[in-house]
Structure formats: C-alpha cells, structure tokens
Enzyme design. Sequence first.
Site, PDB file in Angstrom:
ATOM      1  N   CYS A 384      75.501  11.631 -96.781  1.00 35.04           N
ATOM      2  CA  CYS A 384      76.948  11.416 -96.683  1.00 35.04           C
ATOM      3  C   CYS A 384      77.337  10.075 -97.305  1.00 35.04           C
ATOM      4  O   CYS A 384      77.286   9.940 -98.516  1.00 35.04           O
ATOM      5  CB  CYS A 384      77.395  11.582 -95.234  1.00 35.04           C
ATOM      6  SG  CYS A 384      79.093  12.147 -95.130  1.00 35.04           S
ATOM      7  N   HIS A 510      75.211  16.900 -93.755  1.00 32.15           N
ATOM      8  CA  HIS A 510      74.285  16.283 -92.789  1.00 32.15           C
ATOM      9  C   HIS A 510      73.136  17.232 -92.458  1.00 32.15           C
ATOM     10  O   HIS A 510      73.221  17.980 -91.466  1.00 32.15           O
ATOM     11  CB  HIS A 510      75.041  15.926 -91.504  1.00 32.15           C
ATOM     12  CG  HIS A 510      76.009  14.817 -91.695  1.00 32.15           C
ATOM     13  ND1 HIS A 510      75.731  13.513 -91.369  1.00 32.15           N
ATOM     14  CD2 HIS A 510      77.253  14.817 -92.229  1.00 32.15           C
ATOM     15  CE1 HIS A 510      76.767  12.751 -91.668  1.00 32.15           C
ATOM     16  NE2 HIS A 510      77.716  13.520 -92.192  1.00 32.15           N
ATOM     17  N   GLU A 512      70.371  16.616 -91.115  1.00 29.83           N
ATOM     18  CA  GLU A 512      69.706  16.267 -89.851  1.00 29.83           C
ATOM     19  C   GLU A 512      70.227  17.097 -88.675  1.00 29.83           C
ATOM     20  O   GLU A 512      69.522  17.292 -87.683  1.00 29.83           O
ATOM     21  CB  GLU A 512      69.858  14.755 -89.573  1.00 29.83           C
ATOM     22  CG  GLU A 512      71.239  14.253 -89.149  1.00 29.83           C
ATOM     23  CD  GLU A 512      72.211  14.008 -90.297  1.00 29.83           C
ATOM     24  OE1 GLU A 512      71.985  14.527 -91.412  1.00 29.83           O
ATOM     25  OE2 GLU A 512      73.233  13.314 -90.070  1.00 29.83           O
TER      26      GLU A 512
HETATM   27  N1  GLN Z   1      82.948   7.442 -94.838  1.00 33.54           N
HETATM   28  C1  GLN Z   1      82.553   8.523 -95.709  1.00 33.54           C
HETATM   29  C2  GLN Z   1      83.587   9.631 -95.734  1.00 33.54           C
HETATM   30  O1  GLN Z   1      84.407   9.745 -94.842  1.00 33.54           O
HETATM   31  C3  GLN Z   1      81.212   9.070 -95.311  1.00 33.54           C
HETATM   32  C4  GLN Z   1      81.213   9.750 -93.976  1.00 33.54           C
HETATM   33  C5  GLN Z   1      79.839   9.926 -93.373  1.00 33.54           C
HETATM   34  O2  GLN Z   1      78.873   9.280 -93.816  1.00 33.54           O
HETATM   35  N2  GLN Z   1      79.721  10.761 -92.350  1.00 33.54           N
HETATM   36  O3  GLN Z   1      83.611  10.415 -96.650  1.00 33.54           O
END
Ligand code: GLN
Length: 547
Positions: A384, A510, A512
């Site tokens: 992310c 994600h 994980e």
């Molecule tokens: N802050 C970034 C976004 O909102 C990444 C979010 C995250 O790592 N969950 O796109």
Amino acid sequence: MSLTKHIFVTGGVTSSLGKGIIASSLGKLLKERGFKVTIQKFDPYLNVDPGTLNPYEHGECYVTEDGAETDLDLGHYERFLDVPTTQTNNVTTGRIYKTVIEKERKGDYLGQTVQVIPHVTNEIKRRMLLLGNTGEFDIVITELGGTVGDIESLPYIEAVRQLKWQLGSVNCIVIHLTLIPYLNAAKELKTKPTQHSVKELSRSGVQPDILVCRTEHALSHEIRNKIALFCNVDKDSVVQARDASSIYQVPLNLLAERFDLAVLSKLRLNPQKEPRMDRWKEFLEKLENPLHKVKIGLVGKYVELADAYKSIQEAFVHAGVCHSCHVEVESIHSEYLKAENVEEKLGHLHGVLVAPGFGSRGVEGKISAIKYVREQKIPFLGICLGMQCAVIEFARNVLGWSQANSIEMDPKTSHPVISLMEDQKSITAMGATMRLGAYTCKLKQGSQAEDIYQRQEISERHRHRFEFDDNFLPDFEAAGFMAIGRDSKSNLVEMINLPSHDFFIGVQFHPELKSTVLNPHPLFIALVAASMNFKSPATTEIVEKNA
Ligand code: GLN
C-alpha cells in the site's frame, strides 16, 4: 427464535489475557468437531468502527472482504478458522448508539424516553443475534471487549444476562477468562482475583458456565476444586490455559484440556466427529523446528507497538513455516531512517517489507530504505503506502524527477505520481470512506505476479485513497518498471515490479489480511523464498537442531 447456539466470552481480572486467541481456538476446535462456527466481537468504545483509530491505540485495523474496518481480533478469527468475517462480525458501542439515535430521530420510538435499558440493550441483543439468524451457523461465539467491572461494559453484560434468560441455559453459555497469578515469594498460585471477578460478573446477574484460567503454571486438582467451589462451576468447567510458546499452540492445549467437550456438553450438543488437527500439528512442528533462518526488515512508523502490524507479522510466520524457515522480523522505525544510516540499518537483512501507512511522518525514511534495497537488489515487498513509496523513489532517483511525490504528502508537487483516486475527490468525511475490501485484479501474462499466484486473476483486500497515476506509466516503463496487476474493472494499477530484480514488488492491496495458518499467502511465501536465496554478507543461517 433461532436454533443457533450462542457462546459469550468475557474477560476478568485484567486486560490483555488473550480473549481473542481463546475465542479463535475454541472456534477452531468446534469447527473441527463438525460445527459451522463464526466469531464476532463487540467493543465498548464510542468510535463507530476502529477505522478512525490510531494504530497506537488498538493495533492494526483489520479489513474484511466486504470492506469493514474492524478490530484486529477478527484477523485472529480468520487466521484460525479460515472463514471470512464481515461487517456484522464487529460492533462497537458507537455503532449501537448511532443506530439508536438515528431511530429516535426518525420517530421510531413513538415518544418513549430512550434509555440504556431497554433501548440500547435491545439494540445490542439484536446485533448479537444477527449472525445466528442467518441460519448459516450452528454456533456463534461472541467476544466482549473490555474487562468485567468496566463501566462501559455494563450494557453488554446486561444484554448477555437477558439473552441467557431468553434463549435458555442450553442455548446460551458464558465463558469467563481470568488470570491465576503466581506469587513467586509464596511459590503459590492465587485464585482470589478470579473469585472476585466471578463475583463481579454474578453481581450483574451472569453466572459463568466455564472458567478459562490463564496461568504460568499447571493448575493442581486442589486449585481446580477450590476455583470450582468458590466460583460455582463444575470441576470440568475449570479449564487451564497455560502460557504457550506460540498462539497457534493454544488450540492444542485447550483440546488436551477437553475444553471443546466441556462447551459442547453445556450446550447439549454431541460432537459430530473427532477433531483432525494433523495439518495444524504439522504446522506447529515445523514452526518449532525450523531448518533455516532469515532476517526480514519491517520498515514502518508504528513499530513500537507489535500489534500495529499484526497481520504482517503473522503472515511471515505462516510463510516461513512453508519453507521450514524462521523469519526473524526486525522492526525498523521509518522516522529515523535516512540516506546516511540506511546501510547500517538495512545492510545485514535478507529482505525488506515497507509497511502501509497514512500521512507524511516517516515517508522519507521509507523512500531512503527503498532506494537502498533497489540498488542492493535486496528482496523487497511494498504494501500500500509501501508500494506508493516505491513509485516515488523510482520517479525521483531513476527518472530524475526530484520533486516527485504523492499528493497526500505534497499537494503541490511537480510530479504527482501518486494522486487521489477520482471517486475520493469529493469526500470530506474520514470514517469508512476509503476504497475498502475485496476487488479483483488481473495479472499481466508472463509476469512474476502470475508466476507467484499461479493464476491470471486474484482477489485482494484494500484500504486506501490514493493511486498510481497511469499517465506517468510510459516514462516508468521506458526505464524498466512494470505494472503487473490491474483492477479488473477500473484498470487501476495494483501491482508494480522491477523485472531486473529477483524480487522487487509493490502492491496497492493488503496481502497480509488473507494469510492464514492453513493457507499462507503466495506473496509472502515468495518473499521468504527470495530472502532465503539472497546472498548478503549475513547469508541465511542453517539452524542447528536443538541448538
Ligand atoms: N495513505 C495511502 C492511501 O491512502 C496508503 C494507505 C495504506 O497504506 N493503507 O492511499
């Protein structure tokens, strides 16, 4: 009334006794006994969901398939049970009150005075029964957050008291988790805190059916008898939960204690089959006897709190076991990383994972880490924000756009390589407004992603507002950077890769969150494999047997 049986798990004496692990372990054992089981958690705080909570407060925010931002215990439920949870599986006091107040505003209460009892408790009970009413489950386990005696837990305990009365004691039982402290000076286990905690629960009209006692030392027959007598439970209903070397050992310990049988007997249910824990045991056997060892750095800004990256930590445990490899996860604080110390902090690692996150704190440290691992060809997975930082790093240091950034960090950047997703532009509220939950992603033919997943389309969970700006892709591609996965519908870039490296992958989703004991995640498996193959000054050690 539904035929589903309900089990409530409360906690006493102190917090952090591991109610989530006990509930998950029980769920696992009951599933193995042939029942359809789910677990839900009720949290007594006023946030409508944990999505707006700082990870320092309650650890990571776990996201379900249907996009609920939930308590991290739901991650344990999924990792143990291999059954996906949903929006309905996590309820907070904030959500309860929101519903009650919305109903009051609509006039649904027809002029009544709206009160904690019965209106709030009725709403709690309605929600406690929802999953059972779907007919999908034989047994619903409900974990109550907080500790008995807390003011904010009272409406929940009252709701449980009423449900026990309404559903009958063979359809609804209460398991109370307590602590039996060991006093070193006296060389004795002490039962008094448990007695008091049970008394506190009884004062609210709830007599626990089964006590699970956390303890450092085995409980003797005498102690069990004493607890049973003073807490008014059968002797078979005093279950010891000794400290375990791994959370994954707990279901086996509880099986040996015949915990599941005690529960089924209270619920007047016959076990459908003998539990087959072979694969689980094999997993533990490998976990406890690794043949290899690698060190993987976890670069993030919440590293002081182990629970902040819980699912990542567990995904490494699962993936390591696939390779009989102990993955030592070294936490590296992104806020203190810079070009000058990056070699010292990362030089000895076999792999690096750059963690998700929000806001600008620690971002420059993450970018420094990625520059180093890219140049040194250390296996890298960016999740992310970790992927977004990999894009920024490449733009700055390879494409030469020194001001490149995400508009989350610098809204005026000359090269907004990460920008706000179109449908996020008009959003002002913070709660539950991100791109959340499962989306499908098409993998590029012949790419490393396809090789890792062994398929062309995948489904992964999301939690973000920003995205890679596709307009910049031709420049990136010309310099050897690839987009290897795209959202099946919106075409959003979901996975990036440097094919010149053995393992350099960034993912907008994600992975994980989908790793479980019996189904470790392919990306983590591949990262651990790449780390084991990576030849660094500190080459992968072979763990000496019994060393
Ligand atoms: N802050 C970034 C976004 O909102 C990444 C979010 C995250 O790592 N969950 O796109």
